[in-house]
Design an enzyme around this catalytic site. Structure first.
Site, PDB file in Angstrom:
ATOM      1  N   GLU A 113       0.852  -1.190   0.000  1.00  0.00           N
ATOM      2  CA  GLU A 113       0.000   0.000   0.000  1.00  0.00           C
ATOM      3  C   GLU A 113       0.882   1.231   0.000  1.00  0.00           C
ATOM      4  O   GLU A 113       2.107   1.136   0.123  1.00  0.00           O
ATOM      5  CB  GLU A 113      -0.930  -0.021   1.227  1.00  0.00           C
ATOM      6  CG  GLU A 113      -1.931  -1.154   1.166  1.00  0.00           C
ATOM      7  CD  GLU A 113      -2.832  -1.261   2.389  1.00  0.00           C
ATOM      8  OE1 GLU A 113      -2.715  -0.432   3.297  1.00  0.00           O
ATOM      9  OE2 GLU A 113      -3.635  -2.202   2.427  1.00  0.00           O
ATOM     10  N   HIS A 241      -8.689   9.543   3.667  1.00  0.00           N
ATOM     11  CA  HIS A 241      -8.325   8.475   2.722  1.00  0.00           C
ATOM     12  C   HIS A 241      -8.577   9.018   1.325  1.00  0.00           C
ATOM     13  O   HIS A 241      -9.643   9.574   1.053  1.00  0.00           O
ATOM     14  CB  HIS A 241      -9.170   7.225   2.978  1.00  0.00           C
ATOM     15  CG  HIS A 241      -8.602   5.995   2.341  1.00  0.00           C
ATOM     16  ND1 HIS A 241      -8.573   5.818   0.977  1.00  0.00           N
ATOM     17  CD2 HIS A 241      -8.010   4.895   2.870  1.00  0.00           C
ATOM     18  CE1 HIS A 241      -8.004   4.654   0.706  1.00  0.00           C
ATOM     19  NE2 HIS A 241      -7.649   4.073   1.839  1.00  0.00           N
ATOM     20  N   ARG A 288      -0.507   8.803   1.932  1.00  0.00           N
ATOM     21  CA  ARG A 288      -1.888   9.268   1.823  1.00  0.00           C
ATOM     22  C   ARG A 288      -2.097  10.772   1.867  1.00  0.00           C
ATOM     23  O   ARG A 288      -2.958  11.304   1.187  1.00  0.00           O
ATOM     24  CB  ARG A 288      -2.668   8.698   3.000  1.00  0.00           C
ATOM     25  CG  ARG A 288      -3.368   7.494   2.603  1.00  0.00           C
ATOM     26  CD  ARG A 288      -4.121   6.943   3.732  1.00  0.00           C
ATOM     27  NE  ARG A 288      -4.168   5.525   3.456  1.00  0.00           N
ATOM     28  CZ  ARG A 288      -4.696   4.637   4.242  1.00  0.00           C
ATOM     29  NH1 ARG A 288      -5.202   5.009   5.380  1.00  0.00           N
ATOM     30  NH2 ARG A 288      -4.709   3.385   3.902  1.00  0.00           N
ATOM     31  N   HIS A 349     -10.912   9.644   7.494  1.00  0.00           N
ATOM     32  CA  HIS A 349     -10.726   8.197   7.616  1.00  0.00           C
ATOM     33  C   HIS A 349     -10.117   7.773   8.946  1.00  0.00           C
ATOM     34  O   HIS A 349     -10.507   6.764   9.519  1.00  0.00           O
ATOM     35  CB  HIS A 349      -9.828   7.755   6.468  1.00  0.00           C
ATOM     36  CG  HIS A 349      -9.536   6.292   6.421  1.00  0.00           C
ATOM     37  ND1 HIS A 349     -10.521   5.352   6.235  1.00  0.00           N
ATOM     38  CD2 HIS A 349      -8.370   5.608   6.516  1.00  0.00           C
ATOM     39  CE1 HIS A 349      -9.968   4.147   6.217  1.00  0.00           C
ATOM     40  NE2 HIS A 349      -8.669   4.264   6.417  1.00  0.00           N
ATOM     41  N   ARG A 384      -0.427   8.647   9.377  1.00  0.00           N
ATOM     42  CA  ARG A 384      -0.305   7.198   9.589  1.00  0.00           C
ATOM     43  C   ARG A 384       0.046   6.468   8.302  1.00  0.00           C
ATOM     44  O   ARG A 384      -0.551   6.707   7.252  1.00  0.00           O
ATOM     45  CB  ARG A 384      -1.638   6.659  10.104  1.00  0.00           C
ATOM     46  CG  ARG A 384      -1.679   5.151  10.274  1.00  0.00           C
ATOM     47  CD  ARG A 384      -3.044   4.736  10.747  1.00  0.00           C
ATOM     48  NE  ARG A 384      -4.033   5.008   9.737  1.00  0.00           N
ATOM     49  CZ  ARG A 384      -4.652   4.066   9.022  1.00  0.00           C
ATOM     50  NH1 ARG A 384      -4.389   2.787   9.230  1.00  0.00           N
ATOM     51  NH2 ARG A 384      -5.552   4.389   8.133  1.00  0.00           N
TER      52      ARG A 384
HETATM   53  P1  FAD Z   1     -13.145   0.237  16.545  1.00  0.00           P
HETATM   54  O1  FAD Z   1     -12.950  -1.002  15.806  1.00  0.00           O
HETATM   55  O2  FAD Z   1     -13.693   1.400  15.811  1.00  0.00           O
HETATM   56  O3  FAD Z   1     -14.103  -0.086  17.764  1.00  0.00           O
HETATM   57  C1  FAD Z   1     -14.556   0.934  18.626  1.00  0.00           C
HETATM   58  C2  FAD Z   1     -15.599   0.356  19.527  1.00  0.00           C
HETATM   59  O4  FAD Z   1     -15.919   1.260  20.558  1.00  0.00           O
HETATM   60  C3  FAD Z   1     -16.900   0.025  18.843  1.00  0.00           C
HETATM   61  O5  FAD Z   1     -17.336  -1.203  19.341  1.00  0.00           O
HETATM   62  C4  FAD Z   1     -17.833   1.147  19.297  1.00  0.00           C
HETATM   63  O6  FAD Z   1     -19.181   0.814  19.274  1.00  0.00           O
HETATM   64  C5  FAD Z   1     -17.328   1.330  20.703  1.00  0.00           C
HETATM   65  N1  FAD Z   1     -17.644   2.618  21.316  1.00  0.00           N
HETATM   66  C6  FAD Z   1     -17.311   3.846  20.871  1.00  0.00           C
HETATM   67  N2  FAD Z   1     -17.749   4.774  21.747  1.00  0.00           N
HETATM   68  C7  FAD Z   1     -18.359   4.114  22.758  1.00  0.00           C
HETATM   69  C8  FAD Z   1     -19.026   4.516  23.939  1.00  0.00           C
HETATM   70  N3  FAD Z   1     -19.199   5.807  24.280  1.00  0.00           N
HETATM   71  N4  FAD Z   1     -19.538   3.563  24.736  1.00  0.00           N
HETATM   72  C9  FAD Z   1     -19.445   2.250  24.425  1.00  0.00           C
HETATM   73  N5  FAD Z   1     -18.832   1.821  23.299  1.00  0.00           N
HETATM   74  C10 FAD Z   1     -18.291   2.743  22.491  1.00  0.00           C
HETATM   75  N6  FAD Z   1      -6.547   0.000   9.472  1.00  0.00           N
HETATM   76  C11 FAD Z   1      -5.611  -0.906   9.103  1.00  0.00           C
HETATM   77  O7  FAD Z   1      -4.615  -1.084   9.805  1.00  0.00           O
HETATM   78  N7  FAD Z   1      -5.786  -1.628   7.956  1.00  0.00           N
HETATM   79  C12 FAD Z   1      -6.862  -1.481   7.148  1.00  0.00           C
HETATM   80  O8  FAD Z   1      -6.983  -2.168   6.144  1.00  0.00           O
HETATM   81  C13 FAD Z   1      -7.847  -0.529   7.503  1.00  0.00           C
HETATM   82  N8  FAD Z   1      -8.921  -0.328   6.717  1.00  0.00           N
HETATM   83  C14 FAD Z   1      -9.903   0.503   7.163  1.00  0.00           C
HETATM   84  C15 FAD Z   1     -11.081   0.634   6.408  1.00  0.00           C
HETATM   85  C16 FAD Z   1     -12.118   1.412   6.870  1.00  0.00           C
HETATM   86  C17 FAD Z   1     -13.382   1.535   6.054  1.00  0.00           C
HETATM   87  C18 FAD Z   1     -11.990   2.107   8.096  1.00  0.00           C
HETATM   88  C19 FAD Z   1     -13.100   2.955   8.607  1.00  0.00           C
HETATM   89  C20 FAD Z   1     -10.814   2.013   8.828  1.00  0.00           C
HETATM   90  C21 FAD Z   1      -9.769   1.218   8.362  1.00  0.00           C
HETATM   91  N9  FAD Z   1      -8.592   1.081   9.103  1.00  0.00           N
HETATM   92  C22 FAD Z   1      -7.645   0.188   8.709  1.00  0.00           C
HETATM   93  C23 FAD Z   1      -8.471   1.685  10.422  1.00  0.00           C
HETATM   94  C24 FAD Z   1      -8.778   0.611  11.479  1.00  0.00           C
HETATM   95  O9  FAD Z   1      -9.844  -0.188  11.012  1.00  0.00           O
HETATM   96  C25 FAD Z   1      -9.168   1.221  12.799  1.00  0.00           C
HETATM   97  O10 FAD Z   1      -8.231   2.181  13.176  1.00  0.00           O
HETATM   98  C26 FAD Z   1      -9.213   0.137  13.877  1.00  0.00           C
HETATM   99  O11 FAD Z   1     -10.051  -0.908  13.472  1.00  0.00           O
HETATM  100  C27 FAD Z   1      -9.688   0.737  15.167  1.00  0.00           C
HETATM  101  O12 FAD Z   1      -9.897  -0.311  16.078  1.00  0.00           O
HETATM  102  P2  FAD Z   1     -10.399   0.068  17.527  1.00  0.00           P
HETATM  103  O13 FAD Z   1     -10.513  -1.209  18.274  1.00  0.00           O
HETATM  104  O14 FAD Z   1      -9.552   1.133  18.080  1.00  0.00           O
HETATM  105  O15 FAD Z   1     -11.832   0.742  17.284  1.00  0.00           O
HETATM  106  C1  SIN Z   2      -7.175   0.646   2.929  1.00  0.00           C
HETATM  107  O1  SIN Z   2      -7.439  -0.541   2.789  1.00  0.00           O
HETATM  108  O2  SIN Z   2      -6.867   1.429   2.019  1.00  0.00           O
HETATM  109  C2  SIN Z   2      -7.218   1.184   4.307  1.00  0.00           C
HETATM  110  C3  SIN Z   2      -5.983   0.834   4.997  1.00  0.00           C
HETATM  111  C4  SIN Z   2      -5.820   1.661   6.203  1.00  0.00           C
HETATM  112  O3  SIN Z   2      -6.596   2.572   6.465  1.00  0.00           O
HETATM  113  O4  SIN Z   2      -4.847   1.408   6.910  1.00  0.00           O
END
Ligand code: FAD
Ligand code: SIN
Length: 522
Positions: A113, A241, A288, A349, A384
């Protein structure tokens, strides 16, 4: 209603679930999550998870790529820790049952990527996040000692403030005793006391009008820590993004993974002319921030609402093996990506900053960790590197677990904490006030605090936000709490942090690009 648990986890993404799994042998774990458990950014991650697996890749190369993407603002020690621990954390994920694609020789099929000098992104087709989320969630559900409370919204961390001792911003002696949590089904606020609390609430993309983030990404954890007088860091660095699918009616915006560019897809304007050569020798695979700014500029010059991603030269085999989900999605809105260019626009993003934590995910509030997108470890600096975030969540949730395992027996419950006081509040019958304020907020952030900024735009954003903030505080004070009013309040708080930190950064760096501080590229 009161509960006592050893470990309170807020959020069911990769950060919260992996921490919960690690703590379950040591005590009672309660995970609260504001929607369905699978809902969160983790479930939507496409491209994959970056890690050093085979030669010719090395830790040094991954470290260098991360530092370059971060525009030299990443913390070198944190980068070293994250990257050198990547292989072990991936092995653990595989041991938990996560399946990553392999090639015909039986080795993991690594993708590339933007900003990566090697192929190092492990993936599960173009639905890596869903595979990780499902595997971890299934495991959590069958683990004794872990309870998940869905549709429970964490409102505030409990600290000495709730015992009548108001800390100031410089107070270094604030402890977390648990959290007040709203049960959305009955509007009751529970007091959950814990020895350790893990904030894993994800990002805050919904402060912008166009985002790839699911609706739950409203920056709640960041706002909670700010209110509790913990330290928040680097909020000016919001990653857009470059390629979300241009389909204005759809919210959140559907992501077109960067891995598609890694496989050879090329950015072009509507007329089919390439433009990235004007901006960076790495063309469509530049980091990015550079690609998103280039697209923003091309759209401003042409007046077009989108640019295009051309994948028509890729074979059907490549598309169906690696990007079946994207293929199906595009087809569902009439775009056969093997024959037509895909219309794309940048979308908010990723929140690079957040709750400031140390090498073990400890926030500045005692007994309170933060991991995943809500945290600011220092890994991402000013921008990032793609696919480093799932990895960061795993590494820092693991590191938090080391501290919690070592220390939990020494932390006692704060039994004298009072229950939530809802006296004098009434049901707000004008939801329109909240939805309208949210639209205003998203408009302010999109128009004045987007990909390209200026002192004047930031000042405008700040002034307009003051009015929204005051109105929302007044409404909050007199309302029976609902998720919507709490989210709005939190998003205003996060927006205020973004604007204030962007205003304080008197330079263009990484994702913070201001026309008042032209960047001289070396
Ligand atoms: P999340 O997975 O967002 O989980 C947060 C949780 O907290 C959820 O369950 C939510 O409901 C809960 N929550 C929030 N506020 C509260 C509250 N007040 N009370 C109770 N619960 C709450 N990163 C990569 O490294 N590779 C990728 O390929 C990639 N692709 C992506 C594609 C998309 C479309 C998106 C949006 C992001 C992508 N990212 C990627 C970024 C990555 O997915 C996220 O940074 C990562 O998944 C965040 O994980 P997390 O556990 O911190 O939060
Ligand atoms: C993507 O698949 O382009 C998202 C990857 C990322 O946000 O790290």
């Amino acid at each position: 209603m009161r509960r006592k648990v050893d470990f309170l986890v807020i959020g069911t993404g990769i950060a919260g679930l992996s921490f919960a799994l690690k703590m379950s042998p040591y005590g009672k774990v309660c995970i609260v999550t504001k929607s369905k458990a699978e809902e969160g950014s983790t479930n939507y991650a496409q491209g994959g998870i970056a890690a050093v697996m085979y030669t010719p890749d090395t830790y040094e190369k991954h470290i260098r790529d991360t530092m370059i993407a971060g525009d030299d603002l990443s913390d070198p020690e944190i980068v070293r820790i994250t990257i050198t621990e990547s292989t072990d954390r991936i092995k653990e994920l595989i041991d938990w049952g996560v399946s990553f694609d392999k090639n015909v020789s039986g080795k993991y099929d690594l993708a590339k990527e933007g900003g990566h000098s090697e192929f190092r992104v492990l993936h599960h087709q173009d639905q890596t996040g869903a595979e990780i989320e499902k595997t971890l969630l299934d495991l959590v559900k069958e683990t004794k000692n872990i309870e998940i409370l869905e549709n429970h919204f964490a409102v505030d961390l409990i600290t000495k403030h709730h015992l009548g001792d108001e800390p100031d911003n410089n107070d270094k002696d604030i402890e977390c005793y648990g959290a007040y949590v709203l049960n959305k089904a009955n509007h009751q606020i529970m007091t959950i006391l814990s020895r350790y609390t893990m904030i894993a609430t994800g990002g805050s993309g919904n402060v912008y009008a166009t985002t790839t983030n699911p609706t739950v990404a409203t920056g709640d954890g960041i706002a909670m820590v700010k209110r509790a007088k913990g330290e928040i860091d680097k909020m000016e660095f919001i990653q857009f993004h470059p390629t979300s699918l241009y389909n204005p009616a759809e919210k959140p915006s559907f992501l077109i993974t960067e891995a598609l560019r890694g496989a050879g897809a090329v950015l072009k304007n509507k007329q089919g002319k390439e433009f990235m050569q004007k901006y960076d020798p790495r063309l469509s695979l530049a980091p990015r921030d550079i690609v998103a700014r280039a697209i923003d500029n091309e759209m401003k010059i042409s007046g077009d609402d989108y640019v295009c991603l051309d994948a028509t030269h890729l074979t059907m085999d490549v598309i169906m093996n690696h990007f079946p989900h994207i293929y199906a999605k595009c087809l569902s809105i009439g775009i056969d990506l093997t024959k037509m260019m895909i219309p794309v626009v940048p979308a908010a993003h990723y929140t690079c900053g957040g709750i400031k934590v140390d090498q073990y995910a400890r926030s500045t509030i005692k007994n309170c960790f933060a991991s995943g997108e809500c945290a600011s470890t220092g890994l991402h600096g000013a921008n990032r590197l793609a696919s480093n975030s799932l990895l960061e969540a795993l590494v820092f949730s693991h590191r938090a677990s080391l501290v919690a395992i070592e220390g939990y027996k020494k932390v006692s419950f704060k039994n004298e904490v009072p229950d939530w006081d809802a006296k004098g509040t009434v049901f707000n019958e004008e939801m329109i006030l909240i939805t309208q304020s949210l639209k205003e907020l998203q408009g302010i952030m999109t128009n004045y605090v987007g990909i390209v900024r200026s002192n004047l735009r930031l000042k405008r954003a700040y002034d307009r936000l003051q009015i929204l903030e005051q109105e929302t505080e007044e409404l909050y004070e007199k309302s029976v709490l609902t998720e919507k009013i709490c989210e709005l309040r939190n998003m205003i708080s996060v927006a205020s942090l973004i604007i204030t930190m962007a205003t304080a950064r008197k330079e263009s760096r990484g994702l913070h690009h201001s026309i008042d501080y032209p960047k001289v590229y070396s």
